[in-house]
Enzyme design. Structure first.
Site, short mmCIF file in Angstrom:
data_model
loop_
_atom_site.label_atom_id
_atom_site.label_comp_id
_atom_site.label_asym_id
_atom_site.label_seq_id
_atom_site.Cartn_x
_atom_site.Cartn_y
_atom_site.Cartn_z
CG ASN A 398 -2.01 1.07 1.10
OD1 ASN A 398 -1.96 1.92 0.23
ND2 ASN A 398 -2.95 1.07 2.02
CG ASP A 399 1.73 3.09 3.65
OD1 ASP A 399 0.65 3.59 3.28
OD2 ASP A 399 1.94 2.70 4.81
CB VAL A 400 5.96 0.56 -1.14
CG1 VAL A 400 6.58 0.37 0.23
CG2 VAL A 400 5.16 -0.65 -1.55
#
Lengths: 474, 93
Positions: A398-400
């Site tokens: 997600n964040d990456v």
């Protein structure tokens, strides 16, 4: 120590250095590991030889129990659980070093008249407490990290007001107590009591250092604890005046530190920020756009629809994340990739340095399912290729892959290097729900015109996808 | 030169060797490097062995025994699991 043993230790040290060097290339890595383990065996045998005529009962018992536990754990652990295992072993290494130092202190100093400095000499006293401090911090910190990874303790950062102040007070008290032991304490009971307090405070410090750190920052923490376990061994080497321990400890300390640096860089954060920031604590509470506002134009589809797009795709990049490990979806991912390749597609994997819960976590999982490592690319080497890709398939990351890192300068993750998956013609995100990742930041990618959500457990979704794809291609 | 000073020399040089060797490690091998390096830190076992050399049930001996167990788990488990991982890293045929 007799000269022969000292020379064997030197030989072992050289073998450790060469072994570690070989561990930095895929081709030689396995032999390197074997060389290191031979070095360890040699060092242990030389030590046993050096002990001479002593009672070996405890030694044999300890080696047998430890060997059996270690072997059993190594054989039974799942590849997805590797971060937990390494965290635990870091702790054991640090703990062992602290125990050796403590045992040395009990043997030489306790119950005898005089101050520690008189009984042990000043330098030994200082290095002894350094060994105990680092070792105990490593042990308790690693146990908390293990608990977080295993889900026994909340993966969320737990930061109470004044956490850093308490840590500071703990460090100051430890320093004060050690100073008092060196300068004033002469009564055996007093020395014992204060030493016990130093051990207890160090252990407590380790807990408080790791509790504020969230699940996705674990790669940094594990690397750092890895470094500590080496430093603890080196400190013990100073206590025992054993250069081999110092060399090995320094090597491991340096290696852990390099990995820590790489991980921090991959998140565009300083080590201090990771350790003391309690990242994501305020963000969850603050107003920010709610889930409904943040996700206004999310499209989702089923496996059948997705399979048709996959069938015509030629260039596919797969982006694995922690969700892949949780779902144990590495084998079915490989099955899907094989189908796509058989269908004439080109499949590559884009690995973000902090994907997963420890450095290299994804690489190990994909290696387990027999993905050739030539198909794995790190961020710098594949990021410009997304624009030519037909499909970017995101599995539990997600964040990456959050565009906010490059496009929104006010985002908490602004500046973090991310995979530019949105450049691909079509993006598929396999995810259980729209809930945000660790950073608690909504991911605008899910609103993008070219993005499709495949809601569900990664293993289940991919299995369906493989099934549908087989139907079409057969 | 005192033993401590020699130790400090050795430590400083070994840190540099460590940095030099490991700087160019490919990300693919980060996990095995970590578990392998971790097993190496179990070298403290050498110190542990001389901490429990009598049959006496004393604090020092019991701490020594615990140290041997911990260090051995670290060494045996660490090297074995690293080997298990590295066995899986295959190239395209």
């Amino acid at each position: 120590m007799n000269t022969v043993v000292a020379l064997i230790y030197l030989l072992s040290s050289i073998m450790f250095i060469l072994g570690l060097k070989m561990l930095t290339r895929v081709k030689t890595a396995r032999r390197g590991n074997m060389l290191s383990s031979s070095a360890m065996l040699l060092a242990v045998l030389a030590t046993l030889l050096d002990l001479g005529e002593v009672n070996y009962t405890f030694i044999i018992a300890g080696l047998a129990i430890g060997g059996a536990i270690g072997a059993l754990m190594a054989i039974r652990v799942q590849m997805t659980e590797m971060p937990e295992m390494v965290a635990l072993f870091n702790g054991f290494g640090g703990g062992a070093s602290a125990l050796v130092a403590s045992s040395f202190m009990f043997e030489r100093a306790f119950g005898k008249e005089g101050s520690l400095v008189e009984l042990l000499a000043l330098d030994t006293t200082i290095t002894l407490f350094i060994s105990i401090l680092i070792g105990a911090v490593t042990l308790s910190g690693s146990l908390v990290a293990f608990g977080k990874l295993k889900g026994l303790v909340s993966g969320q950062p737990i930061l109470f007001p004044g956490n850093n102040l308490v840590n500071l007070v703990l460090v100051a008290s430890i320093l004060f107590m050690v100073l008092y032991l060196i300068l004033f304490a002469t009564n055996p009971n007093q020395i014992l009591l204060i030493s016990m307090m130093v051990i207890a405070f160090s252990g407590f410090l380790g807990v408080l250092l790791v509790t504020p750190i969230g699940g996705a920052d674990m790669p940094v923490v594990i690397s750092l604890l890895n470094s500590y376990s080496g430093l603890a061994a080196a400190a013990t080497g100073f206590v025992l005046a054993n250069n081999m321990l110092i060399i090995c400890g320094a090597l491991v300390g340096a290696s852990g530190l390099i990995l820590t640096q790489i991980m921090c860089k991959a998140m565009n954060r300083s080590l201090a920020n990771v350790l003391f920031g309690g990242f994501g604590v305020e963000d969850t509470a603050s107003s920010g756009p709610g889930k409904d506002e943040a996700y206004h134009s999310v499209k989702s589809c089923g496996a059948e629809e997705a399979a048709m797009i996959f069938e015509s795709a030629r260039d596919i990049i797969i982006v694995p994340g922690y969700g892949l490990a949780v779902a144990q979806a590495q084998h079915v991912t490989k099955e899907l990739a094989d189908l796509l390749i058989a269908n004439g597609g080109n499949v590559r994997y884009a690995i973000h340095p902090v994907a997963g819960r420890m450095p290299g976590h994804m690489n190990v999982l994909l290696a387990e399912s027999n993905v050739p490592h030539e198909q794995l690319f790190d961020l710098d080497h594949i990021n410009d290729d997304f624009q030519n890709a037909d499909i970017a398939l995101i599995l539990g990351a997600n964040d990456v892959v959050n565009p906010a890192a490059t496009k929104d300068p006010n985002s908490p993750i602004a500046g973090m290097p991310v995979l530019k998956v949105w450049d691909a013609k079509t993006v598929f995100v396999v995810k259980r729900s729209l809930s945000p990742g660790f950073a608690a930041i909504p991911n605008d990618l899910f609103n993008y015109e070219n993005n499709m959500m495949l809601f569900g457990d990664a293993k289940k979704i991919l299995t369906e996808l493989v099934h549908e794809l087989k139907e079409i291609t057969d | 030169m005192s033993t401590l000073l020699i130790g400090i020399y050795v430590f400083a040089l070994a840190v540099f060797v460590g940095f030099e060797i490991i700087t160019k490690i490919p990300p693919t091998l980060h996990t095995p490097l970590m578990s392998g390096a971790n097993a190496v830190s179990g070298i403290t076992i050498v110190g542990a062995l001389s901490c429990a050399v009598t049959l006496e049930i004393s604090t020092a001996n019991l701490l020594g025994l615990a140290a041997i167990v911990f260090a051995t788990v670290n060494v045996v488990g660490g090297f074995m699991v690293t080997d298990r991982m590295l066995k899986m890293f295959k190239s395209k045929k």
